[in-house]
Motif scaffolding. Sequence first.
Motif, PDB file in Angstrom:
ATOM      1  N   SER A  69       0.831  -1.219   0.000  1.00  0.00           N
ATOM      2  CA  SER A  69       0.000   0.000   0.000  1.00  0.00           C
ATOM      3  C   SER A  69       0.857   1.256   0.000  1.00  0.00           C
ATOM      4  O   SER A  69       0.388   2.328  -0.366  1.00  0.00           O
ATOM      5  CB  SER A  69      -0.938   0.013   1.212  1.00  0.00           C
ATOM      6  OG  SER A  69      -0.212   0.153   2.392  1.00  0.00           O
ATOM      7  N   VAL A  70       2.125   1.122   0.403  1.00  0.00           N
ATOM      8  CA  VAL A  70       3.021   2.282   0.390  1.00  0.00           C
ATOM      9  C   VAL A  70       3.447   2.595  -1.038  1.00  0.00           C
ATOM     10  O   VAL A  70       3.638   3.748  -1.411  1.00  0.00           O
ATOM     11  CB  VAL A  70       4.256   2.008   1.276  1.00  0.00           C
ATOM     12  CG1 VAL A  70       5.267   3.136   1.184  1.00  0.00           C
ATOM     13  CG2 VAL A  70       3.846   1.788   2.721  1.00  0.00           C
ATOM     14  N   PHE A  71       3.559   1.538  -1.860  1.00  0.00           N
ATOM     15  CA  PHE A  71       4.148   1.711  -3.184  1.00  0.00           C
ATOM     16  C   PHE A  71       3.103   1.765  -4.298  1.00  0.00           C
ATOM     17  O   PHE A  71       3.367   2.327  -5.352  1.00  0.00           O
ATOM     18  CB  PHE A  71       5.127   0.559  -3.477  1.00  0.00           C
ATOM     19  CG  PHE A  71       6.238   0.460  -2.469  1.00  0.00           C
ATOM     20  CD1 PHE A  71       6.226  -0.493  -1.465  1.00  0.00           C
ATOM     21  CD2 PHE A  71       7.298   1.357  -2.513  1.00  0.00           C
ATOM     22  CE1 PHE A  71       7.248  -0.575  -0.533  1.00  0.00           C
ATOM     23  CE2 PHE A  71       8.321   1.277  -1.586  1.00  0.00           C
ATOM     24  CZ  PHE A  71       8.297   0.319  -0.594  1.00  0.00           C
ATOM     25  N   PHE A  72       1.960   1.147  -4.091  1.00  0.00           N
ATOM     26  CA  PHE A  72       0.948   1.062  -5.144  1.00  0.00           C
ATOM     27  C   PHE A  72      -0.336   1.744  -4.686  1.00  0.00           C
ATOM     28  O   PHE A  72      -1.057   1.218  -3.841  1.00  0.00           O
ATOM     29  CB  PHE A  72       0.655  -0.405  -5.490  1.00  0.00           C
ATOM     30  CG  PHE A  72       1.846  -1.123  -6.054  1.00  0.00           C
ATOM     31  CD1 PHE A  72       2.606  -1.969  -5.259  1.00  0.00           C
ATOM     32  CD2 PHE A  72       2.218  -0.941  -7.378  1.00  0.00           C
ATOM     33  CE1 PHE A  72       3.720  -2.628  -5.774  1.00  0.00           C
ATOM     34  CE2 PHE A  72       3.324  -1.596  -7.891  1.00  0.00           C
ATOM     35  CZ  PHE A  72       4.071  -2.441  -7.099  1.00  0.00           C
ATOM     36  N   PRO A  73      -0.671   2.910  -5.240  1.00  0.00           N
ATOM     37  CA  PRO A  73      -1.891   3.629  -4.843  1.00  0.00           C
ATOM     38  C   PRO A  73      -3.168   2.791  -4.894  1.00  0.00           C
ATOM     39  O   PRO A  73      -4.012   2.941  -4.010  1.00  0.00           O
ATOM     40  CB  PRO A  73      -1.950   4.797  -5.822  1.00  0.00           C
ATOM     41  CG  PRO A  73      -0.532   5.035  -6.195  1.00  0.00           C
ATOM     42  CD  PRO A  73       0.133   3.688  -6.187  1.00  0.00           C
ATOM     43  N   PRO A  74      -3.360   1.907  -5.880  1.00  0.00           N
ATOM     44  CA  PRO A  74      -4.608   1.124  -5.856  1.00  0.00           C
ATOM     45  C   PRO A  74      -4.749   0.258  -4.604  1.00  0.00           C
ATOM     46  O   PRO A  74      -5.862  -0.057  -4.187  1.00  0.00           O
ATOM     47  CB  PRO A  74      -4.506   0.234  -7.100  1.00  0.00           C
ATOM     48  CG  PRO A  74      -3.548   0.927  -7.994  1.00  0.00           C
ATOM     49  CD  PRO A  74      -2.574   1.610  -7.100  1.00  0.00           C
ATOM     50  N   VAL A  75      -3.629  -0.100  -4.001  1.00  0.00           N
ATOM     51  CA  VAL A  75      -3.685  -0.966  -2.807  1.00  0.00           C
ATOM     52  C   VAL A  75      -3.813  -0.136  -1.527  1.00  0.00           C
ATOM     53  O   VAL A  75      -4.060  -0.670  -0.448  1.00  0.00           O
ATOM     54  CB  VAL A  75      -2.405  -1.857  -2.752  1.00  0.00           C
ATOM     55  CG1 VAL A  75      -2.483  -2.889  -1.648  1.00  0.00           C
ATOM     56  CG2 VAL A  75      -2.188  -2.560  -4.088  1.00  0.00           C
ATOM     57  N   GLU A 130      -5.578   0.941   4.231  1.00  0.00           N
ATOM     58  CA  GLU A 130      -6.356   1.718   5.215  1.00  0.00           C
ATOM     59  C   GLU A 130      -7.408   0.832   5.870  1.00  0.00           C
ATOM     60  O   GLU A 130      -7.601   0.879   7.079  1.00  0.00           O
ATOM     61  CB  GLU A 130      -7.075   2.880   4.535  1.00  0.00           C
ATOM     62  CG  GLU A 130      -6.172   4.040   4.161  1.00  0.00           C
ATOM     63  CD  GLU A 130      -6.854   4.974   3.200  1.00  0.00           C
ATOM     64  OE1 GLU A 130      -6.108   5.697   2.498  1.00  0.00           O
ATOM     65  OE2 GLU A 130      -8.097   4.981   3.121  1.00  0.00           O
ATOM     66  N   ASP A 131      -8.082   0.036   5.047  1.00  0.00           N
ATOM     67  CA  ASP A 131      -9.138  -0.847   5.577  1.00  0.00           C
ATOM     68  C   ASP A 131      -8.545  -1.859   6.557  1.00  0.00           C
ATOM     69  O   ASP A 131      -9.109  -2.111   7.616  1.00  0.00           O
ATOM     70  CB  ASP A 131      -9.843  -1.591   4.448  1.00  0.00           C
ATOM     71  CG  ASP A 131     -10.804  -0.688   3.688  1.00  0.00           C
ATOM     72  OD1 ASP A 131     -11.179  -1.030   2.556  1.00  0.00           O
ATOM     73  OD2 ASP A 131     -11.162   0.377   4.239  1.00  0.00           O
ATOM     74  N   PHE A 132      -7.412  -2.419   6.196  1.00  0.00           N
ATOM     75  CA  PHE A 132      -6.788  -3.409   7.078  1.00  0.00           C
ATOM     76  C   PHE A 132      -6.377  -2.765   8.399  1.00  0.00           C
ATOM     77  O   PHE A 132      -6.496  -3.367   9.466  1.00  0.00           O
ATOM     78  CB  PHE A 132      -5.581  -4.058   6.392  1.00  0.00           C
ATOM     79  CG  PHE A 132      -5.941  -5.133   5.392  1.00  0.00           C
ATOM     80  CD1 PHE A 132      -5.029  -6.108   5.039  1.00  0.00           C
ATOM     81  CD2 PHE A 132      -7.187  -5.171   4.791  1.00  0.00           C
ATOM     82  CE1 PHE A 132      -5.343  -7.110   4.116  1.00  0.00           C
ATOM     83  CE2 PHE A 132      -7.520  -6.156   3.869  1.00  0.00           C
ATOM     84  CZ  PHE A 132      -6.591  -7.137   3.523  1.00  0.00           C
ATOM     85  N   SER A 133      -5.888  -1.517   8.324  1.00  0.00           N
ATOM     86  CA  SER A 133      -5.523  -0.802   9.557  1.00  0.00           C
ATOM     87  C   SER A 133      -6.765  -0.553  10.397  1.00  0.00           C
ATOM     88  O   SER A 133      -6.740  -0.668  11.624  1.00  0.00           O
ATOM     89  CB  SER A 133      -4.872   0.545   9.239  1.00  0.00           C
ATOM     90  OG  SER A 133      -3.694   0.354   8.524  1.00  0.00           O
ATOM     91  N   LEU A 134      -7.859  -0.205   9.730  1.00  0.00           N
ATOM     92  CA  LEU A 134      -9.118   0.064  10.438  1.00  0.00           C
ATOM     93  C   LEU A 134      -9.607  -1.200  11.125  1.00  0.00           C
ATOM     94  O   LEU A 134     -10.073  -1.166  12.272  1.00  0.00           O
ATOM     95  CB  LEU A 134     -10.146   0.545   9.418  1.00  0.00           C
ATOM     96  CG  LEU A 134     -11.352   1.307   9.911  1.00  0.00           C
ATOM     97  CD1 LEU A 134     -10.939   2.438  10.811  1.00  0.00           C
ATOM     98  CD2 LEU A 134     -12.138   1.872   8.741  1.00  0.00           C
TER      99      LEU A 134
END
Lengths: 276, 225, 303
Positions: B20-26, B31-35
């Motif tokens: 998710s840091v490197f690929f904007p689509p991910v 964010e969802d996983f963090s939530l």
Amino acid sequence: MANSKRISAIILIIVIATFLLSWIIKAFNLEGSPNNTGLWFSIRDAFFITIAAFLTLAIFSFLYKDNPYYKFAEHLFVGISAAYWMCVGFWSTLIGNLVPNISSSLSTFFRVPYKGLHFTYFVPLILGIILLMRLSSKRGWISRWALAWIVGTTSGLNLIRYLRTDFISQVSNTFIPLLVDWKGVGPFFSHFSLSSTGQFAMTLSNWVIFIGVFCGLIYFFFSKEHKGIFGTASRVGIWVLMITFGASFGYTVMGRVSLLVGRLTYLFRDWLGLIS
Amino acid sequence: MKKQVPLTITFIVGVVLILSVFFPPVETWGEDFSLFFDIIAVFAFFLGGGNLIRVHTERIAKKKKDWGFSIITILGFLIMLAAGLFKLWNPGDISADVAATGSLFQLLYDWMFNPLGATMYSLLAFYVASASYRAFRAKNRDATILLIAAFIILLGRTPLGMYATGWIPESFSVLQIPNLAIWVMTSPNLAGQRAIMIGIALGVVAMSLRLILGVERTYLGMDID
Amino acid sequence: MTNIGLIISFLVIGVGLLWLFILALKGREVDRRIIFIFIGLAVSVPLLFRISFSEKATPIVRDVFYKIENLPEGSNILLSYDYGPSMAPEVEPMSNAFLRHALAKNHKVFIMCLWATGQSLIATAIDSIIKREFPEKINGVDYINIGFKAGGQGVLNVIITDFRKMYLTDVDGVNLDSVPIFKGIKSLKDMDLLISIGGGFPGVKEWILFAGAPGNIPTAGGSAAVAAPLLYPYYPKQMVGLLGGIKGAAEYESELKKVYPQFANMPTPGIAMMGPQTLAHLVVMAFIVIGNIAFFVNRRRKP
């Protein structure tokens, strides 16, 4: 044995009597103060102030020796703090984040904005319930699934952030000029001073930082024996680390004493009224 | 099931968060996983509370040592829980802040939780002083350097340092104790802390990789090989 | 009062330390409860006599102060109350000073916390500082309390890109979309300054690691003294400045009083605590010296 029980009973009576006396005096003080908010509130606030003071003294009594009053306060603290975190977590995150995404009727009941049904939010709900299974000795193994999510999240987050901010940036920040405001040897010596903002002090600081980081890292490199130049650099690293630990100790003393000052301020000001 | 499922979960979640840091689509997945992690964290609070009840009720039932105090723990827990979950005495409605002024929850926090927690930690001041007298010995060069640095900080972080060395002229101001304390913090302390930080960062990266790849499995418990 | 108090403090503690020194030289074991009484006196006497000293801000504290001071009026400042009762005496003076400063500069203040205990502390701060000293400030317009969310760095990872994914409402249940202060605010990147006040986990370090550095957002810290030395490597490139312990709080309060005459009569617990702090430090240093002298003397005495 009978004697110690009698002494304990006398101490308990004294504590209760002192508590009641303190409560009554405090209530009168609060009622007579310029900020008087009424008799009921004076009695209630006096009760709470006195409770807080007695709980403080109960904890401090541990300094003399372990005793039932300290144990009472300690056990009360454990119970209250566990419930506190549960309640705040429940209202802020479960009601604030989970409910709006899984149930419109619950959202209406709790008066939180309903964001629509998102099935993905059943994942943390199920994993959360699974986590609670840890309380069961037979089915506790399934809680590892939820733990795996927690471990995966922290690992994934930490890997990149620590690498970027605590490694790459820190190494980059160590590349600092070793000659600050350099205008030549002549100006350096002609304007030489030991002023804290002077060229010499700033240059020395940068040398200390550069060499300190380098030698500190050498000390932590245990794959090579610390002999010769490597050993000398490692020794310098230890000295830098000793200064670091000394500074940490100084700050630790400061921090712990501040907490004591805070509590004594409460006792002298809010409870006993000795200071304003 | 006991081993493969959690290892797979760790791997998927960890990889998604890294990607998710490197690929904007991910990024949205990250964010969802963090939530979801945040929501599961609240259940961990409930787990803590549940475990507390279990341990203390067992102590009461078996009449273990100091079982009477376990009653205090459970009573305090239940009263605080009721005050918070039902928002007792809360001036607002169900959506109001649980810690609103005047609520029983906030009163218990202000007059019990706060004093107890603060006093518990303030005991450390006494133990630090006791340790200073009994344990801190300048037995060798390293310990002496540590103590000298500590002294500079202890003096420099109080006004006494200025009173003691304020007479030193500006051209020698680096020798004034407060300035010396600042210098110790921003130079050798910074260097040492940075070296430690870099070492820890490498350790965190290595451990995170081991956890994500399933090499490190201690979090799964002792009965997993 | 200060001078008499100073004299009495030094007399009481000085005589006591001398007695301790003699005991130590004789090789007599000193009960630790005597040590406890010393430190208790060293803190109590200056408190009762209200010994205080003037303070001057150090560069690392001044950097934070002038960052807030030099931001254009109406800038967005986020304050995170990441502490509990165990650190409150040290860091609460800092959080109160930050709040006063930001509101005096008419900045927009967004208040949240990553510690559950912070929620109660925020409620207290709003009642005791904002409602009392800044009654003209409107909730939802000039400041907002969005409270606690569990998860620590997980929260930061979400709000750095989208606030509303994590926070739907403020603590009173008001939808953020209907709140004027949140108009145009999508994420932490819309903040002009992040200030984390705390000293544990999550704290200033996590704000730098998961928000300030990745989002390139100026971040300042108010830290408990125990954690402050660990944060120096981030200064000044990843951290604007740092208030370390009660000394940092005292320095910030003194700077605030100097620049803002309206705060001349504000309570300054940080400055007030420096008196007892100073004496306690002296006592600890004396203990180390006495302990070492006794150790070496007795070691030489033994065959």
